[in-house]
Every structure is written in structure tokens, then in C-alpha cells.
Design an enzyme around this catalytic site. Structure first.
Site, PDB file in Angstrom:
ATOM      1  CG  HIS A  33      -1.871   1.140   1.284  1.00  0.00           C
ATOM      2  ND1 HIS A  33      -2.981   1.226   0.471  1.00  0.00           N
ATOM      3  CD2 HIS A  33      -1.884   2.256   2.056  1.00  0.00           C
ATOM      4  CE1 HIS A  33      -3.641   2.341   0.746  1.00  0.00           C
ATOM      5  NE2 HIS A  33      -2.996   2.983   1.695  1.00  0.00           N
ATOM      6  CG  HIS A  79     -10.264   4.259   2.980  1.00  0.00           C
ATOM      7  ND1 HIS A  79     -10.932   4.469   4.157  1.00  0.00           N
ATOM      8  CD2 HIS A  79      -8.941   4.290   3.307  1.00  0.00           C
ATOM      9  CE1 HIS A  79     -10.072   4.645   5.148  1.00  0.00           C
ATOM     10  NE2 HIS A  79      -8.853   4.535   4.644  1.00  0.00           N
TER      11      HIS A  79
END
Length: 690
Positions: A33, A79
């Protein structure tokens, strides 16, 4: 968790074991990430520079010139995992995070877009996820006063167990006064402003870098942050007031990996000493690892000269915000964390930030297209089924939850692209992609996503300024997914170069798959495109207008909505000709058309149903191809005089007017009444409301 190889490399490089704080820092900052270990070489192939690009990829957001007196800050984030575990808070904090990315550049956020991807609505769990994700986005955006002006909703079985929540934010800033996120000089101080730090969101970056399992909802809930939009609104005003002083040297949002992520990335140009015991806390008994890695929301870190710390504190207090002077920039390239005077982390900053070893995954091409099998149902039944599919049906039940007119800049929002008035020009916004097409042809489908977004802008007469992306894929450890990622990125770069539109920033989200549902998401390189043009509203056709098609239609049923409702298979579209986009843009600019809309999901039928629901249309070709093909680079235009279309290679198909949508096909006439159209297009609204 760090792999055994990573741990061995770190121990060898440092010549010692790591402290628990150091381990946590590497676990998060070396995660997929944060580090882009699997995609960094590919991302370097994308075109990122242009005449209007003032600051490209690498910061919290990009800066693109809009005029001599106004620049745009633009960013895009995902998200995804948090929004499955806790859809309301996951989506809300996704909005809060991307807004702070824009804010950290010293820019005022003015608009949001939300491309969203879910599993089918016949599942109660998927309906729950959609309802709460939309509510989270709407509530947060409404509370902070930033309008959601554009979005996309796609429904496909591959997103069951792993929905995608992508958010774009655009802000405005003086071209000569934007702030960057790298510290400027040793001796300056780092000041933390905003919410107190708690234990929420611990391990969020590493959580976002693995697939979701059956027990994710319970086990991973602590990794989901909880947002407070009212504090965010105060933070927006406070940071803008600080930026206005001209004394903020650099600024960064606390997002993935919390304070450790923000401060180490910020300090990577020099080095820094952080004092974890000085951080203002919401909970007692927090240890250094928790303080440094918690992802509590509504927090910003600013660099200022020592003599300006008190001024920043005064501004924070003016807006009822807490603040702490927590660190100093040093001239040695080290990242040091102290807790009550004890060193709990001491690392080479370049090892922590950007030092993660790259991953090279095996790639394996695949072929997913299947032969076309002609559906046997009557054309009218197929038409109503396509119009009722949630990708095509009305989205009123979403739009009405968003305050689209806050800030009083919205001009036109509901067709093709959003138009906002900015100075005396139009800021024009579009977003999304077609994952079903991209799954079948990753290179071509991603290239067409660029052309499709540019087509949306063209319908309002606007030129693209830049692109941001959210590259969402399943695990790159699967060879076919690694190939998919490569093809999508190459296709994105190819189309961006052809359209002369730089890709200025974005996000990569991998490991989007679900053990519980045994699903892998379809490749979803979701795009946000920003354009500039003259201020104009989208206008509807008028009775008596001539309807014409511009662009060539092919038998492109693979990945279509017709395919989704019938399983008919077929080939996905080839890459469209960008020249058609330019031709339509010029027609709109010259006011030669009453209305223009591009053909995308649902083909010509969907375009007619939405912009010319009462019209008389004659189509001489294969009815399925004419109505349902999803070939890109095609537009439905309405004109008072066909002569206005000279030289465009158009085909007249009918006129606007009458009391129904009358389709004169080679095999007979199909009439769809307004009531039938409304019932089909309202199908998703009824599903979500009742």
C-alpha cells in the site's frame, strides 16, 4: 507482516535486531500500500509531464495550472478494505483522507468524485455495503462543505466480498503559493495539529496490503479509522489560515502508517527526530508503537521555523484544535524516534522510505473472450432488462444524498461530466472505467477508459488537463493478475500519450480478493479526469431536433450490459479513435449541437432513453448491434440543422418528439412508452429504497 526475506535483509543492513517500533514502521511503510513494490517500475512508464503540470507524482497531490491566477491540486485514493469491514466509517474516512491530501498542498478543496464498485444488489450484504458506503461519503462531504459532483456505480459479482471505494478530490490554490510535503531545512520544527491520537486504525497500511478473509469484519475492525467531519472542517480552515501566513515550509496529511508514515516521508530529504511522548493523546497508556502507527483521522503535520511554532499554535487554538511541537528536522539522513528521552527507533531514513525491495512476479497472459451467442428474447424485453441493470438505471437514490451545490460553483452535474464555475472558466470533471471490458482486453479496455472520460469532457466542450488513477487489482502473486496489471498500465500510458494528457498522480490498491466469497475483483484502473473549457450547461434535445450518430458501431458485446443480463459473450471493443472525440468537442464549442452525449454502458439504447426518451428512430442494421453494442468513440448528437454536422461522418437516425421511444428496426417496430422507460430506469432506486 514482513516476510522472512525482508527481516533478514533488515537485520543484515542494520547489523542488529529491530525494536518493536522499527518493526512496525517497516511493516507498514514497506507494505504494498505504501511502497508500490510490485508496480513502481511500471508506473515510471506513464507520461507525467505537460505544459500545465507544476508538480507531478510523488507528493500528497499534484498541482496543475488552470489559469495565470489559479492552480488545481488533484489527488485520488482508495479505501477498499476498510469499506468492506466498516462501510460507513471506511468510506467516510476515505473522503477525509483525500481531502487532507489536497489541503496539505495549501489548497482549498472544492469538489469530490466517487467511483464505486460493488457486488450484485440481489445480495442483502451488498445492499448493506452500498447503502452505508454512500451514506458515509455523503455525510462526511456534506459536513465539511465539499460537494460530491460526480461518481460512478458499477455492479459485478467479482466485487462481492471486496467492494472498491475510490475518491477523487480537487482543490484550488495560487500557482505561486502551493506547499509541498518535503522538509526544507534542518533546524525547523514539526508541529502536529488536529485530533488527538488514539488506537484506531492501527496497522491500516499493512491491512490494506492483503486480501480479505472470512473473519475480516470482526478481526480487522480495529484497523478501520473513525472520522469526525466537524473536526475536519476546522482543520481545513486552520491549515488554510496557516498557509496564508506564508510561514508553513512543508505540510503532510497523516494517512497510511500514521505519524510514522507522514513524518518519515516528509523528512526523507534530510532527517528528523520525533518525540513520541509529546504527541497529544486521546487514550492513556499508549506505547510508542501505537503512537507512531495509529491512523487516527483529522491530523496534519507542518514544518515551520522555531520562531513560528507559537503562531501555528495560536491559529490552531483559534479553531479549537489541539497541537503539539513534536520534532525537529536534522541534517543527518536518519529517522529517530524518542520516548521520554529513550531512543526507540533509529533508522536510515532512505531505507525506511523507498528502500523496500521490488517484487518481480511471474506473468501469464490469458484469453477471456467467448464467442457471441445471440439472445433469443424479443428486442423489447432485452431493452427493458438492459435499462433496468443497475449500471444503467437512474442513480437518484445516490445523488440526492449529496449536497452538490455547496460552495455555489456547480453549473451542471447530471450528464456526461460535472461542470463547476472557476473564475470565468469551467472546471469539467469525469471519472470511472469499465471493468468488464478491461477484464477481457486489459490493454485496450484501459486505453478506452481514457478515451471514454475524454469523451465525457468533449460533450461539454472541454479539453483534458490531467488524469489521476486508482489502479485496483487482485493479488499480483497470481501470474494472470500480474500480466493484467502490466497490460492495464501500458494501455493507460499509451492512451494518455495519444490524448496528450499527463497522468499526474494516483494510487495502487492490490490484493483485492475475498477468501470468503472466493472472488477476485475484475481489473479496475479507475480514472479521474479534469478538464477546462467555457462555462456551459448540458442541454436536452428539443422537439424537432435531428438525432445523429457520430462514430462507427461494431459488434462489441463482450463485457457489455447486454452480456451481463443475458450471458451472450462476444468480443470487447478495440481502442477507439481519439479524433472522433476532438471532432465532437469542436462541434459543442461552436454551438453547432443542441445536445451531445457519448455512448457507453447500455449502448445507443441507454443514451436514447436518458436524453431523447420521446423520439422516433430508424436503425437499418442488426438490431442488437445498433442498440446494445458498446463500441467506444461514438456520440449521439441532436441538431436543429443536419448541415451543422458536415464533415463528421455522421449518420442521421431520427428526430426528437412524439409520445414514446419508437425504434423502427429492420425486423419490426418496438415502442417503449414513458411509463415502461421509467419503470426500468427506476428499478435500482426501488431496490435500494424498499
Amino acid at each position: 507482516m514482513l516476510s522472512a526475506q525482508d527481516l533478514a535483509l533488515l537485520r543484515k543492513t542494520l547489523g542488529r535486531d529491530l525494536t518493536d517500533v522499527e518493526l512496525a514502521c517497516f511493516e507498514n511503510l514497506w507494505s504494498e500500500h505504501c511502497s508500490y513494490r510490485s508496480t513502481k517500475p511500471l508506473l515510471k512508464t506513464l507520461p507525467t509531464v505537460g505544459s500545465e503540470v507544476l508538480l507531478g507524482p510523488g507528493d500528497d497531490a499534484a498541482i496543475v495550472r488552470f489559469s495565470d491566477t489559479c492552480a488545481l491540486a488533484i489527488g485520488m485514493e482508495s479505501h477498499n478494505h476498510p469499506s468492506y469491514v466498516d462501510p460507513y466509517d471506511g468510506a467516510a474516512t476515505g473522503v477525509g483522507g483525500i481531502v487532507r491530501d489536497i489541503l496539505s498542498m495549501g489548497a482549498r478543496p472544492v469538489a469530490l468524485m466517487d467511483p464505486l464498485y460493488f457486488g450484485p444488489l440481489d445480495s442483502e450484504k451488498n445492499r448493506y455495503l452500498v447503502e452505508h458506503v454512500v451514506a458515509g461519503i455523503g455525510d462526511y462531504g456534506n459536513c465539511i462543505g465539499v460537494p460530491v459532483v460526480r461518481g460512478e456505480l458499477v455492479f459485478d459479482p467479482s466485487y462481492s466480498g471486496n467492494p472498491l471505494v475510490n475518491v477523487v478530490c480537487v482543490g484550488t490554490v495560487d500557482p505561486g503559493r502551493y506547499i509541498t510535503a518535503r522538509v526544507k531545512k534542518p533546524g525547523s520544527h514539526l508541529v502536529l495539529i488536529g485530533s488527538s491520537t488514539g488506537r484506531d486504525g492501527l496497522g491500516g497500511a499493512s491491512f490494506a496490503s492483503r486480501d480479505l478473509s472470512e473473519d475480516s469484519e470482526a478481526a480487522d475492525r480495529p484497523s478501520v479509522q473513525i472520522g469526525d467531519p466537524y473536526t475536519e472542517k476546522l482543520l481545513i480552515d486552520a491549515i488554510l489560515a496557516m498557509a496564508e501566513t506564508g510561514k508553513v515550509l512543508s505540510c503532510r496529511d497523516l494517512g497510511a502508517a500514521g505519524l510514522a508514515g507522514a513524518s518519515s516521508e516528509m523528512a526523507s530529504t534530510f532527517g528528523a527526530v520525533l518525540h513520541a511522548d509529546r504527541v497529544h493523546l486521546r487514550e492513556t497508556g499508549m506505547v510508542p508503537r501505537e503512537i507512531m502507527l495509529a491512523e487516527s483521522q483529522e491530523r496534519m503535520l507542518v514544518e515551520v521555523a522555531p520562531e513560528d511554532v507559537a503562531l501555528m499554535g495560536e491559529i490552531a487554538e483559534m479553531y479549537d484544535l489541539s497541537w503539539s511541537d513534536i520534532g525537529e528536522v536534522i541534517g543527518e539522513p536518519r529517522y529517530i524516534v524518542k520516548f521520554h528521552g529513550e531512543v526507540v527507533a533509529d533508522l536510515p531514513v532512505d531505507l525506511l522510505v523507498g528502500g523496500a525491495p521490488l517484487c518481480a512476479w511471474e506473468k501469464s497472459p490469458y484469453s477471456a473472450e467467448t464467442p457471441f451467442v445471440r439472445p433469443e428474447a424479443p428486442v423489447k424485453d432485452l431493452a427493458l432488462a438492459v435499462l433496468a441493470h443497475p449500471d444503467v438505471a437512474r442513480k437518484d437514490w445516490v445523488y440526492e444524498q449529496y449536497d452538490k451545490d455547496v460552495q455555489l460553483q456547480s453549473v451542471s452535474l447530471l450528464h456526461d461530466a460535472a461542470v463547476l464555475r472557476l473564475e470565468d472558466k469551467a472546471l469539467v470533471l469525469s471519472c470511472g472505467c469499465n471493468p468488464r471490458h478491461i477484464h477481457l482486453k486489459p490493454f485496450e479496455g484501459t486505453a478506452n477508459a481514457v478515451i471514454e472520460n475524454a469523451s465525457n469532457l468533449a460533450c461539454l466542450g472541454a479539453d483534458p488537463l490531467c488524469i489521476v488513477d486508482c489502479l485496483n487489482f487482485a493479488s499480483p502473486e497470481h501470474p494472470e493478475i500480474a500480466w493484467q496489471i502490466e497490460q492495464c498500465v501500458l494501455g493507460l500510458g499509451d492512451a494518455a500519450r495519444k490524448m496528450e494528457t499527463p497522468i499526474v498522480g494516483g494510487n495502487v490498491s492490490l490484493y483485492n480478493e475475498s477468501d470468503e466469497f472466493e472472488t477476485q475483483i475484475k481489473p479496475t484502473p479507475s480514472l479521474g479526469m479534469v478538464g477546462r473549457g467555457e462555462v456551459r450547461e448540458w442541454t436536452a434535445p428539443q422537439d424537432g431536433d435531428v438525432l445523429a450518430l457520430i462514430g462507427t458501431t461494431g459488434p462489441d458485446f463482450g463485457g457489455s450490459v447486454l452480456g451481463a443480463v443475458t450471458g451472450c459473450g462476444g468480443s470487447a471493443p478495440a481502442i477507439a479513435d481519439p479524433a472522433v472525440v476532438v471532432a465532437v468537442r469542436d462541434l459543442v464549442r461552436a454551438d453547432n449541437v443542441t445536445a451531445a452525449t457519448d455512448l457507453s454502458r447500455g449502448g445507443l439504447l441507454a443514451a436514447l432513453a436518458k436524453v431523447a426518451p420521446c423520439s422516433d428512430v430508424t436503425l437499418a442494421g442488426d438490431p442488437l448491434e445498433e442498440l446494445f453494442s458498446e463500441t467506444y468513440g461514438r456520440f449521439l448528437v441532436a441538431v436543429r440543422d443536419e448541415a451543422a454536422l458536415a464533415g463528421t461522418g455522421h449518420r442521421v437516425i431520427g428526430t426528437v418528439g412524439g409520445d414514446a421511444l419508437t425504434l423502427r428496426l429492420r425486423d419490426g417496430t418496438v415502442v417503449i412508452t414513458p411509463g415502461e422507460l421509467d419503470a426500468a430506469l427506476s428499478a435500482t432506486t426501488r431496490t435500494m429504497r424498499y
